[in-house]
Enzyme design. Sequence first.
Site, PDB file in Angstrom:
ATOM      1  N   ASP A 166       0.818  -1.216   0.000  1.00  0.00           N
ATOM      2  CA  ASP A 166       0.000   0.000   0.000  1.00  0.00           C
ATOM      3  C   ASP A 166       0.854   1.269   0.000  1.00  0.00           C
ATOM      4  O   ASP A 166       1.942   1.290   0.574  1.00  0.00           O
ATOM      5  CB  ASP A 166      -0.912  -0.026   1.236  1.00  0.00           C
ATOM      6  N   HIS A 189       2.765   2.928  -9.038  1.00  0.00           N
ATOM      7  CA  HIS A 189       2.640   1.476  -9.211  1.00  0.00           C
ATOM      8  C   HIS A 189       3.900   0.903  -9.874  1.00  0.00           C
ATOM      9  O   HIS A 189       4.326  -0.203  -9.540  1.00  0.00           O
ATOM     10  CB  HIS A 189       1.384   1.140 -10.015  1.00  0.00           C
ATOM     11  N   LEU A 236      12.061 -20.141  -3.286  1.00  0.00           N
ATOM     12  CA  LEU A 236      10.988 -19.321  -2.707  1.00  0.00           C
ATOM     13  C   LEU A 236       9.748 -19.430  -3.595  1.00  0.00           C
ATOM     14  O   LEU A 236       9.860 -19.370  -4.818  1.00  0.00           O
ATOM     15  CB  LEU A 236      11.448 -17.854  -2.655  1.00  0.00           C
TER      16      LEU A 236
HETATM   17  C1  FPP Z   1      -2.114  -0.008  -3.255  1.00  0.00           C
HETATM   18  O1  FPP Z   1      -1.580   1.293  -3.196  1.00  0.00           O
HETATM   19  C2  FPP Z   1      -1.545  -0.682  -4.404  1.00  0.00           C
HETATM   20  C3  FPP Z   1      -2.253  -1.296  -5.396  1.00  0.00           C
HETATM   21  C4  FPP Z   1      -3.723  -1.347  -5.417  1.00  0.00           C
HETATM   22  C5  FPP Z   1      -1.561  -1.912  -6.561  1.00  0.00           C
HETATM   23  C6  FPP Z   1      -0.332  -2.678  -6.211  1.00  0.00           C
HETATM   24  C7  FPP Z   1       0.296  -3.092  -7.463  1.00  0.00           C
HETATM   25  C8  FPP Z   1       1.614  -3.079  -7.706  1.00  0.00           C
HETATM   26  C9  FPP Z   1       2.678  -2.729  -6.725  1.00  0.00           C
HETATM   27  C10 FPP Z   1       2.086  -3.534  -9.042  1.00  0.00           C
HETATM   28  C11 FPP Z   1       2.074  -4.998  -9.012  1.00  0.00           C
HETATM   29  C12 FPP Z   1       3.028  -5.519  -9.903  1.00  0.00           C
HETATM   30  C13 FPP Z   1       3.678  -6.688  -9.766  1.00  0.00           C
HETATM   31  C14 FPP Z   1       4.637  -7.021 -10.787  1.00  0.00           C
HETATM   32  C15 FPP Z   1       3.473  -7.637  -8.634  1.00  0.00           C
HETATM   33  P1  FPP Z   1      -2.532   2.551  -3.472  1.00  0.00           P
HETATM   34  O2  FPP Z   1      -2.492   2.843  -4.916  1.00  0.00           O
HETATM   35  O3  FPP Z   1      -3.896   2.266  -2.932  1.00  0.00           O
HETATM   36  O4  FPP Z   1      -1.806   3.659  -2.667  1.00  0.00           O
HETATM   37  P2  FPP Z   1      -2.499   4.922  -1.954  1.00  0.00           P
HETATM   38  O5  FPP Z   1      -3.212   4.379  -0.747  1.00  0.00           O
HETATM   39  O6  FPP Z   1      -1.307   5.745  -1.592  1.00  0.00           O
HETATM   40  O7  FPP Z   1      -3.395   5.575  -2.941  1.00  0.00           O
END
Ligand code: FPP
Length: 242
Positions: free
Chosen positions: A27, A44, A138
Amino acid sequence: MFKKLMRGGNNETGVQTLPKHIAIIMDGNGRWAKKRGLPRKAGHVAGANTFSNIATYCNEIGIKYLTVYAFSTENWKRPTDEVHAIIDLLKEYIFKGFDRLSRDKIKINFLGDTTVMGDEINGLITKLTSMHKDDYELVCNIAFNYGGRAEIVHAVNSCLSEGKTAPITEDDISSHLYTSGQPEPDLLIRPGGEFRISNFLMWQTAYAEFYFTDVLWPDFSKKEIDKAIAEFQRRNRRFGGL
Ligand code: FPP
């Protein structure tokens, strides 16, 4: 660091253990981008990079299972361009076969319904997840289009479709989850300053230790994992006993 720190004290035998399975809610990507005046997508991209680094580090220190929350069944509520950005990013990693991780003997696995990615990507996912059949260090589970409640419902329906009748047992459900055959997470980490589970691994985290931090996921470093593991090793796990 933790290969040297495995003895000490967080189970009934007084032996300090590394968590076998770490789960992470990645997050804070959006806020990380906003702080830099960048579009959320950039957060992201940075988050995906952190994911690769942390998976590699978990492998180096001897963690056996890592589960990350990449996209929830609720994330479809986000603006379409952000949804596409996350899915495109995942597709890019799938096209590249999670190259670095595959080379490092990290076995990739998906939890959730990936059919929405289409036939071509699902073909690649099948190829990818059958790599390192018995030759891995892993297991890295990527939860995509995943919801903990939906997973439990899916498990119950799988039991029923196999002809199981009441009473359905806890073992029946556990053995029909997407994580069937894997140990439950010992440690759940949530960066980004929120204190909730957000429908992640609802069944499997019944006895996990929770670790929360304000650090935003793209800034999450090896040092942060070390801190979370050190905190885990200070916990006294009783699993309902004394
Ligand atoms: C939450 O942060 C994050 C997500 C909903 C997306 C997570 C996805 C990735 C890290 C990319 C995944 C890729 C791979 C290769 C595994 P948020 O956007 O809700 O953050 P905020 O709370 O600051 O808005």
